[in-house]
Enzyme design. Structure first.
Site, PDB file in Angstrom:
ATOM      1  N   LYS A  83       0.718  -1.178   0.030  1.00 37.29           N
ATOM      2  CA  LYS A  83      -0.073   0.097  -0.072  1.00 37.29           C
ATOM      3  C   LYS A  83       1.050   1.230   0.214  1.00 37.29           C
ATOM      4  CE  LYS A  83      -2.026  -1.591   3.892  1.00 37.29           C
ATOM      5  NZ  LYS A  83      -1.308  -2.907   3.778  1.00 37.29           N
ATOM      6  N   THR A  84       1.796   1.319   1.019  1.00 38.92           N
ATOM      7  CA  THR A  84       2.709   2.431   0.804  1.00 38.92           C
ATOM      8  C   THR A  84       3.535   2.510  -0.303  1.00 38.92           C
ATOM      9  OG1 THR A  84       2.739   1.967   3.282  1.00 38.92           O
ATOM     10  CG2 THR A  84       4.473   3.442   2.912  1.00 38.92           C
ATOM     11  N   ASP A 128      -2.167   6.732   6.260  1.00 37.30           N
ATOM     12  CA  ASP A 128      -1.933   5.039   6.648  1.00 37.30           C
ATOM     13  C   ASP A 128      -3.162   4.852   7.807  1.00 37.30           C
ATOM     14  OD1 ASP A 128      -0.975   2.566   6.547  1.00 37.30           O
ATOM     15  OD2 ASP A 128       0.833   2.805   7.447  1.00 37.30           O
ATOM     16  N   THR A 177      -5.811  -1.589   6.753  1.00 37.64           N
ATOM     17  CA  THR A 177      -5.991  -3.381   6.752  1.00 37.64           C
ATOM     18  C   THR A 177      -7.401  -3.702   7.002  1.00 37.64           C
ATOM     19  OG1 THR A 177      -5.564  -2.888   9.039  1.00 37.64           O
ATOM     20  CG2 THR A 177      -3.564  -3.730   7.649  1.00 37.64           C
ATOM     21  N   ARG A 236       6.801  -7.807   2.037  1.00 36.05           N
ATOM     22  CA  ARG A 236       7.581  -7.411   3.339  1.00 36.05           C
ATOM     23  C   ARG A 236       8.313  -8.682   4.117  1.00 36.05           C
ATOM     24  NH1 ARG A 236       4.324  -4.039   6.721  1.00 36.05           N
ATOM     25  NH2 ARG A 236       4.906  -2.256   5.569  1.00 36.05           N
TER      26      ARG A 236
HETATM   27  P1  ADP Z   1       2.260  -1.897   3.221  1.00 36.65           P
HETATM   28  O1  ADP Z   1       2.228  -0.316   3.102  1.00 36.65           O
HETATM   29  O2  ADP Z   1       0.860  -2.507   2.405  1.00 36.65           O
HETATM   30  O3  ADP Z   1       2.168  -2.456   4.785  1.00 36.65           O
HETATM   31  P2  ADP Z   1       4.672  -1.651   1.930  1.00 36.65           P
HETATM   32  O4  ADP Z   1       4.192  -0.793   0.693  1.00 36.65           O
HETATM   33  O5  ADP Z   1       5.289  -1.111   2.920  1.00 36.65           O
HETATM   34  O6  ADP Z   1       3.240  -2.541   2.531  1.00 36.65           O
HETATM   35  O7  ADP Z   1       5.551  -2.880   1.340  1.00 36.65           O
HETATM   36  C1  ADP Z   1       6.634  -3.640   2.111  1.00 36.65           C
HETATM   37  C2  ADP Z   1       7.739  -3.764   1.276  1.00 36.65           C
HETATM   38  O8  ADP Z   1       7.510  -4.804   0.311  1.00 36.65           O
HETATM   39  C3  ADP Z   1       8.136  -2.779   0.252  1.00 36.65           C
HETATM   40  O9  ADP Z   1       9.093  -2.033   1.089  1.00 36.65           O
HETATM   41  C4  ADP Z   1       8.637  -3.380  -0.777  1.00 36.65           C
HETATM   42  O10 ADP Z   1      10.161  -3.620  -0.718  1.00 36.65           O
HETATM   43  C5  ADP Z   1       7.840  -4.421  -0.748  1.00 36.65           C
HETATM   44  N1  ADP Z   1       6.938  -4.639  -1.837  1.00 36.65           N
HETATM   45  C6  ADP Z   1       5.561  -4.398  -1.454  1.00 36.65           C
HETATM   46  N2  ADP Z   1       4.911  -4.503  -2.845  1.00 36.65           N
HETATM   47  C7  ADP Z   1       5.527  -4.736  -3.884  1.00 36.65           C
HETATM   48  C8  ADP Z   1       5.488  -4.961  -5.386  1.00 36.65           C
HETATM   49  N3  ADP Z   1       4.562  -5.086  -5.897  1.00 36.65           N
HETATM   50  N4  ADP Z   1       6.765  -5.300  -5.937  1.00 36.65           N
HETATM   51  C9  ADP Z   1       8.097  -5.250  -5.438  1.00 36.65           C
HETATM   52  N5  ADP Z   1       8.199  -5.148  -3.866  1.00 36.65           N
HETATM   53  C10 ADP Z   1       7.176  -4.860  -3.216  1.00 36.65           C
END
Ligand code: ADP
Length: 365
Positions: A83-84, A128, A177, A236
């Site tokens: 998401k981030t 977030d 989430t 992650r």
């Molecule tokens: P969320 O915000 O959903 O908790 P993040 O965006 O922080 O998750 O993702 C965590 C990590 O996973 C990121 O730092 C990145 O390295 C990896 N990641 C997430 N989505 C992808 C993607 N589609 N392709 C490659 N790496 C990804």
């Protein structure tokens, strides 16, 4: 990324808004530089989530051609799925300012005000855990999302008057989430709703191979696959396990990662063949041994495991539900035959799980 603002979290007083321990840690710790290095920066670097990425590329192209901000976008899905990352990618693709905050930190209208009044034309405000916004703050941002204005009340009682403060046109990207906890007026103000799904091993293996390259850790394709299959469908987690295996390979061998090294390193962290860690197994064990396989509620499980309900709901359950080790029924969580088999336990005679299934079992509460 451009200007990034993180506000430290304070618990809110209403609804179920206590941030999960993981969210709290994340809000209070500085960004991990290695994790930032692994994060895709452009849309072309995004692996998997093809349908989401394609819709976003359309929205980007249209926004650029019209010379307008992106529409407001809501991302939902379990933690660690991107998401981030998507918010950061959109900001890089547009070359606009990005400000980051969290619903858990925005206690009062005045907490959110600086983000609104300082937002530059076309910039992105990433919120977030948007389901944790208190109701009053949520209502305060409705006119922002609709008309780019805030209504400020000056004075009190009879002499109170409302002034409308115009704002620059900018984009709010919300991440949650728990999309089910969002009020419908807030949900409806987002023009795009994107649900992020768990990744399949092929996509995770690609992510692991690319990131091993960034970390200068030679890895065989078979070892990348082994890690991918044991990363709970979550980039992650794949990154964290890759970093551990890399350290293990350096400490115990010459730094190269092959299948035996990957297996030994994961075994040392008690990660099993399904990629489950101690906490996952403890959840299944508690459900099976203490609650006789269920049905039981998340609260009872959380209390028995001395974990927060948020951790259970956000971090532990989504993957176990997706893999059908657990199903949700109208009466609570039930362990499936696969869970008994995985823990090597004998399954008692009981009502077939299918008879008490909730058709919505894959939805996140
Ligand atoms: P969320 O915000 O959903 O908790 P993040 O965006 O922080 O998750 O993702 C965590 C990590 O996973 C990121 O730092 C990145 O390295 C990896 N990641 C997430 N989505 C992808 C993607 N589609 N392709 C490659 N790496 C990804």
């Amino acid at each position: 990324m451009a200007r990034e603002v993180k506000i430290k979290g304070k618990p809110n007083d209403d609804r179920d808004r206590e941030p999960s321990p993981a969210a709290r840690d994340e809000a209070q710790s500085p960004p991990d530089p290695i994790e930032e290095k692994l994060r895709p920066q452009r849309l072309s670097e995004i692996i998997g989530q093809r349908a989401v990425a394609e819709r976003l590329s359309i929205a980007l192209a249209a926004a650029k051609k019209r010379g307008e901000p992106l529409p407001h976008i809501l991302f939902d899905g379990p933690p660690g799925l991107g998401k981030t990352t998507f918010a950061g990618v959109l900001h890089n693709e547009l070359g606009v300012e990005l400000n980051l905050t969290s619903g858990a930190s925005l206690d009062k209208k005045m907490d959110v005000m600086p983000y609104l009044t300082n937002a530059s034309e076309g910039s992105i405000l990433f919120i977030d855990e948007i389901h944790r916004l208190p109701r009053a703050v949520e209502e305060f941002i409705y006119p922002v999302m609709e008309d780019f204005r805030v209504d400020v009340v000056l004075g009190e009682g009879m002499s109170a008057r409302t002034i409308n403060l115009p704002l620059k046109k900018f984009t709010i990207i919300g991440a949650t989430t728990r999309s089910g906890m969002l009020s419908s007026p807030l949900r409806e103000r987002f023009h795009m709703h994107e649900h992020l799904e768990f990744y399949d091993p092929e996509d995770l293996a690609r992510i692991i191979t690319i990131n091993a390259g960034k970390l200068r850790a030679p890895i065989t394709p078979e070892a990348a696959w082994e890690l991918a299959e044991r990363s709970r469908g979550t980039p992650r987690i794949a990154n964290a396990r890759l970093r551990w295996v890399r350290d293990y390979a350096l400490a115990r061998a010459d730094g190269g990662i092959d299948v035996p090294i990957a297996r030994d390193a994961l075994a040392m962290q008690e990660i099993d063949s399904e990629g489950m860690d101690k906490q996952d197994r403890r959840y299944l064990d508690t459900l099976i041994r203490v609650f006789k396989g269920g049905p039981t509620g998340a609260e009872a499980l959380a209390a028995t495991m001395t974990l927060s309900v948020d951790t259970i709901r956000d971090e532990v359950e989504p993957y176990l539900l997706r893999r059908e080790f657990v199903v949700r029924t109208p009466r609570g969580r039930v362990a499936t035959s696969a869970a008994y088999r995985h823990l090597g336990l004998a399954e008692p005679e009981r009502e077939p799980v299918e008879d008490i299934l909730d058709p919505q079992r894959r939805l996140f509460l």
